[in-house]
Design an enzyme around this catalytic site. Structure first.
Site, PDB file in Angstrom:
ATOM      1  N   LYS A  10       8.967 -19.387  -0.123  1.00 48.77           N
ATOM      2  CA  LYS A  10       9.693 -19.005  -1.347  1.00 48.77           C
ATOM      3  C   LYS A  10      11.152 -19.404  -1.183  1.00 48.77           C
ATOM      4  CE  LYS A  10      12.154 -15.869  -1.029  1.00 48.77           C
ATOM      5  NZ  LYS A  10      13.007 -14.705  -0.701  1.00 48.77           N
ATOM      6  N   PRO A  91       9.168 -19.848   9.768  1.00 53.03           N
ATOM      7  CA  PRO A  91       9.890 -18.885  10.580  1.00 53.03           C
ATOM      8  C   PRO A  91       9.908 -17.515   9.896  1.00 53.03           C
ATOM      9  CG  PRO A  91      11.399 -20.537   9.655  1.00 53.03           C
ATOM     10  CD  PRO A  91      10.011 -20.959   9.294  1.00 53.03           C
ATOM     11  N   ALA A  92       9.912 -16.435  10.702  1.00 55.40           N
ATOM     12  CA  ALA A  92       9.899 -15.068  10.157  1.00 55.40           C
ATOM     13  C   ALA A  92      11.319 -14.545  10.010  1.00 55.40           C
ATOM     14  CB  ALA A  92       9.095 -14.146  11.065  1.00 55.40           C
ATOM     15  N   ALA A  94      13.462 -14.873   7.658  1.00 55.02           N
ATOM     16  CA  ALA A  94      14.197 -16.121   7.486  1.00 55.02           C
ATOM     17  C   ALA A  94      14.654 -16.376   6.050  1.00 55.02           C
ATOM     18  CB  ALA A  94      13.314 -17.291   7.950  1.00 55.02           C
ATOM     19  N   GLY A  95      14.414 -15.438   5.140  1.00 54.93           N
ATOM     20  CA  GLY A  95      14.869 -15.620   3.756  1.00 54.93           C
ATOM     21  C   GLY A  95      13.977 -16.496   2.902  1.00 54.93           C
ATOM     22  N   GLY A  97      10.588 -15.601   2.672  1.00 59.01           N
ATOM     23  CA  GLY A  97       9.455 -14.748   2.288  1.00 59.01           C
ATOM     24  C   GLY A  97       8.152 -15.055   2.994  1.00 59.01           C
ATOM     25  N   GLY A  98       8.207 -15.507   4.234  1.00 54.54           N
ATOM     26  CA  GLY A  98       6.974 -15.890   4.934  1.00 54.54           C
ATOM     27  C   GLY A  98       5.957 -14.760   4.963  1.00 54.54           C
ATOM     28  N   ASP A 130       9.360  -8.869  -2.523  1.00 54.10           N
ATOM     29  CA  ASP A 130       9.091 -10.285  -2.754  1.00 54.10           C
ATOM     30  C   ASP A 130       7.610 -10.604  -2.948  1.00 54.10           C
ATOM     31  OD1 ASP A 130      11.319 -11.833  -2.986  1.00 54.10           O
ATOM     32  OD2 ASP A 130      11.346 -12.525  -0.913  1.00 54.10           O
TER      33      ASP A 130
HETATM   34  C1  LIG Z   1      16.256 -10.817  -0.395  1.00 57.77           C
HETATM   35  C2  LIG Z   1      14.946 -11.367  -0.908  1.00 57.77           C
HETATM   36  C3  LIG Z   1      15.205 -12.192  -2.206  1.00 57.77           C
HETATM   37  O1  LIG Z   1      14.040 -12.806  -2.678  1.00 57.77           O
HETATM   38  O2  LIG Z   1      14.298 -12.260  -0.037  1.00 57.77           O
HETATM   39  P1  LIG Z   1      14.150 -12.435   1.579  1.00 57.77           P
HETATM   40  O3  LIG Z   1      15.499 -12.605   2.171  1.00 57.77           O
HETATM   41  O4  LIG Z   1      13.446 -11.234   2.113  1.00 57.77           O
HETATM   42  O5  LIG Z   1      13.292 -13.676   1.757  1.00 57.77           O
HETATM   43  C4  LIG Z   1      13.979 -10.203  -1.293  1.00 57.77           C
HETATM   44  O6  LIG Z   1      14.507  -9.411  -2.333  1.00 57.77           O
HETATM   45  C5  LIG Z   1      13.599  -9.271  -0.178  1.00 57.77           C
HETATM   46  O7  LIG Z   1      12.260  -8.924  -0.374  1.00 57.77           O
HETATM   47  P2  LIG Z   1      11.386  -8.241   0.800  1.00 57.77           P
HETATM   48  O8  LIG Z   1      11.726  -8.854   2.113  1.00 57.77           O
HETATM   49  O9  LIG Z   1       9.968  -8.239   0.354  1.00 57.77           O
HETATM   50  O10 LIG Z   1      12.003  -6.798   0.758  1.00 57.77           O
HETATM   51  P3  LIG Z   1      11.403  -5.375   1.192  1.00 57.77           P
HETATM   52  O11 LIG Z   1      10.544  -5.541   2.394  1.00 57.77           O
HETATM   53  O12 LIG Z   1      10.860  -4.678  -0.012  1.00 57.77           O
HETATM   54  O13 LIG Z   1      12.761  -4.643   1.582  1.00 57.77           O
HETATM   55  C6  LIG Z   1      13.463  -4.860   2.777  1.00 57.77           C
HETATM   56  C7  LIG Z   1      14.823  -4.225   2.626  1.00 57.77           C
HETATM   57  O14 LIG Z   1      15.659  -5.083   1.844  1.00 57.77           O
HETATM   58  C8  LIG Z   1      16.481  -4.339   0.962  1.00 57.77           C
HETATM   59  N1  LIG Z   1      16.191  -4.746  -0.427  1.00 57.77           N
HETATM   60  C9  LIG Z   1      15.141  -5.558  -0.708  1.00 57.77           C
HETATM   61  C10 LIG Z   1      14.919  -5.975  -2.000  1.00 57.77           C
HETATM   62  C11 LIG Z   1      15.795  -5.523  -3.013  1.00 57.77           C
HETATM   63  N2  LIG Z   1      15.629  -5.908  -4.283  1.00 57.77           N
HETATM   64  N3  LIG Z   1      16.831  -4.718  -2.705  1.00 57.77           N
HETATM   65  C12 LIG Z   1      17.048  -4.331  -1.422  1.00 57.77           C
HETATM   66  O15 LIG Z   1      18.002  -3.608  -1.168  1.00 57.77           O
HETATM   67  C13 LIG Z   1      16.214  -2.887   1.249  1.00 57.77           C
HETATM   68  O16 LIG Z   1      17.160  -2.490   2.215  1.00 57.77           O
HETATM   69  C14 LIG Z   1      14.847  -2.906   1.898  1.00 57.77           C
HETATM   70  O17 LIG Z   1      14.687  -1.833   2.785  1.00 57.77           O
HETATM   71  N1  LIG Z   2       2.593 -12.243   8.283  1.00 57.43           N
HETATM   72  C1  LIG Z   2       3.849 -12.086   8.710  1.00 57.43           C
HETATM   73  N2  LIG Z   2       4.631 -13.148   8.955  1.00 57.43           N
HETATM   74  C2  LIG Z   2       5.910 -12.973   9.374  1.00 57.43           C
HETATM   75  N3  LIG Z   2       6.467 -11.789   9.597  1.00 57.43           N
HETATM   76  C3  LIG Z   2       5.746 -10.692   9.361  1.00 57.43           C
HETATM   77  C4  LIG Z   2       4.409 -10.796   8.912  1.00 57.43           C
HETATM   78  N4  LIG Z   2       3.938  -9.552   8.733  1.00 57.43           N
HETATM   79  C5  LIG Z   2       4.933  -8.712   9.062  1.00 57.43           C
HETATM   80  N5  LIG Z   2       6.021  -9.373   9.457  1.00 57.43           N
HETATM   81  C6  LIG Z   2       7.301  -8.747   9.824  1.00 57.43           C
HETATM   82  O1  LIG Z   2       8.143  -8.852   8.682  1.00 57.43           O
HETATM   83  C7  LIG Z   2       9.472  -9.204   9.025  1.00 57.43           C
HETATM   84  C8  LIG Z   2      10.086 -10.059   7.895  1.00 57.43           C
HETATM   85  O2  LIG Z   2       9.407 -11.282   7.828  1.00 57.43           O
HETATM   86  P1  LIG Z   2       9.445 -12.270   6.564  1.00 57.43           P
HETATM   87  O3  LIG Z   2       8.624 -11.734   5.452  1.00 57.43           O
HETATM   88  O4  LIG Z   2       9.071 -13.599   7.090  1.00 57.43           O
HETATM   89  O5  LIG Z   2      10.992 -12.195   6.187  1.00 57.43           O
HETATM   90  P2  LIG Z   2      11.821 -12.865   5.010  1.00 57.43           P
HETATM   91  O6  LIG Z   2      11.245 -12.349   3.727  1.00 57.43           O
HETATM   92  O7  LIG Z   2      13.250 -12.415   5.228  1.00 57.43           O
HETATM   93  O8  LIG Z   2      11.676 -14.345   5.186  1.00 57.43           O
HETATM   94  C9  LIG Z   2       9.360  -9.930  10.368  1.00 57.43           C
HETATM   95  O9  LIG Z   2      10.434  -9.589  11.188  1.00 57.43           O
HETATM   96  C10 LIG Z   2       8.026  -9.463  10.963  1.00 57.43           C
HETATM   97  O10 LIG Z   2       8.180  -8.537  12.020  1.00 57.43           O
END
Ligand SMILES: C[C@@](CO)(OP(=O)(O)O)[C@H](O)COP(=O)(O)OP(=O)(O)OC[C@H]1O[C@@H](n2ccc(N)nc2=O)[C@H](O)[C@@H]1O
Ligand SMILES: Nc1ncnc2c1ncn2[C@@H]1O[C@H](COP(=O)(O)OP(=O)(O)O)[C@@H](O)[C@H]1O
Length: 279
Positions: A10, A91-92, A94-95, A97-98, A130
């Site tokens: 993502k 990568p996990a 990592a922003g 959404g793996g 996400d």
């Molecule tokens: C920032 C974003 C942007 O797309 O992407 P990633 O960096 O994870 O890829 C997402 O909102 C991340 O989504 P996701 O990683 O599924 O978040 P969650 O597990 O629900 O939340 C992890 C933590 O992020 C914060 N969080 C997440 C989503 C949101 N809209 N507001 C938040 O404040 C909260 O502190 C929460 O405890």
């Molecule tokens: N299938 C999975 N792949 C990667 N990480 C996972 C998975 N299931 C749980 N996790 C945990 O979720 C955390 C966030 O991983 P990820 O969703 O890849 O982050 P981000 O959304 O920031 O890219 C990781 O540190 C890992 O410990």
């Protein structure tokens, strides 16, 4: 019957943080696309649920109940089994959404394997903010905390380079580091006729999480500079809460040339080229 499910990366082409809810979650306004770079799941019928994780990015990924794939399977309730094999390439933490994309692919795959409906929207969101957007990968505008999925205009052809410096950036810490929680949303999405038109428009938008992510991981600045310096790069930005950054190119071939260059100059970084993906 083996069911295969692709879990694409993502990419938040924009990520505007527009407010904060009382429960602490932040309100977002994000143009989201997916790349044809991702993890692969194979699901086979079995008595019980099991998960194995292999592949170049398997190290450190939990294989127990913390894995989002097993959390996704649990939403269907007890009674049916599956042997799930996850080939981890993204990568996990990592922003990109793996884990969320793996969870969404597991939901799609298990629903197909078991002939079941997908769990309800609230249950899907409980896996992570996400996960809803990852259920039907394609270009969308994402709002709310991630649960509001709105159509986006068709995108032009373009190439994508993803680069991660190998530093895990925890999402909660990045949100906590935001100086301002209330920032302007995106304007109405205009529609774009070419990759350069899209890149020019994106240059006027933001990823509000970039400054706090750079505080956590200053190497993000180096990654952005390295991507921007590759020939043909139209725009370099960070995705999500980092540390993965992306480059936009006219086409996949240009992104692939940039990936080759980065593999030479920064062999310690993860760099993959691709193009937009829709299910
Ligand atoms: C920032 C974003 C942007 O797309 O992407 P990633 O960096 O994870 O890829 C997402 O909102 C991340 O989504 P996701 O990683 O599924 O978040 P969650 O597990 O629900 O939340 C992890 C933590 O992020 C914060 N969080 C997440 C989503 C949101 N809209 N507001 C938040 O404040 C909260 O502190 C929460 O405890
Ligand atoms: N299938 C999975 N792949 C990667 N990480 C996972 C998975 N299931 C749980 N996790 C945990 O979720 C955390 C966030 O991983 P990820 O969703 O890849 O982050 P981000 O959304 O920031 O890219 C990781 O540190 C890992 O410990």
């Amino acid at each position: 019957m083996t069911v295969e499910a692709f879990a694409p990366a993502k990419i938040n082409l924009t990520l505007h943080v527009t407010g904060q809810r009382e429960d602490g979650y932040h309100l977002l306004d994000s143009l989201v696309v997916f790349a044809d770079i991702g993890d692969r799941l194979r699901l086979d019928p079995a008595e019980d649920i099991s998960l194995s994780v292999t592949g170049p990015r398997a190290e450190g990924v939990p294989v127990d109940g913390r894995n989002l794939v097993l959390k996704a399977a649990a939403l269907f309730g007890p009674g049916q089994g599956a042997r799930i094999r996850l080939d981890k390439r993204l990568p996990a933490a990592a922003g990109i959404g793996g884990g969320s994309s793996d969870a969404a692919a597991a939901l799609r795959g298990l629903a197909a394997l078991w002939g079941r409906d997908l769990p309800g929207a609230g249950a899907v969101l409980s896996l992570g903010a996400d996960v809803p957007v990852c259920l039907a990968p394609g270009p969308v505008r994402m709002r709310g905390v991630g649960e509001e999925i709105l159509p986006a205009p068709a995108l032009p052809e373009f190439g994508i380079l993803l680069v991660n410096p190998g530093v895990e950036v925890p999402t909660p810490a990045v949100f906590r580091g935001l100086a301002r929680k209330t920032n302007a949303p995106m304007p109405d999405l205009p529609g774009w006729g070419s990759a350069s038109g899209l890149a020019d428009w994106l240059a006027g938008q933001r990823n509000d999480l970039e400054p706090p992510a750079r505080d956590e991981a200053p190497v993000i600045g180096e990654v952005l500079a390295a991507i921007a310096a590759t020939p043909g790069c139209l725009l370099a930005r960070m995705s999500g809460s980092g540390a993965t950054c992306f480059g936009i190119y006219a086409d996949r071939a240009a992104a692939e040339r940039a990936a080759v260059l980065l593999h030479e100059t920064r062999p310690d970084w993860w760099a993959e080229a691709g193009a937009p993906y829709s299910l």
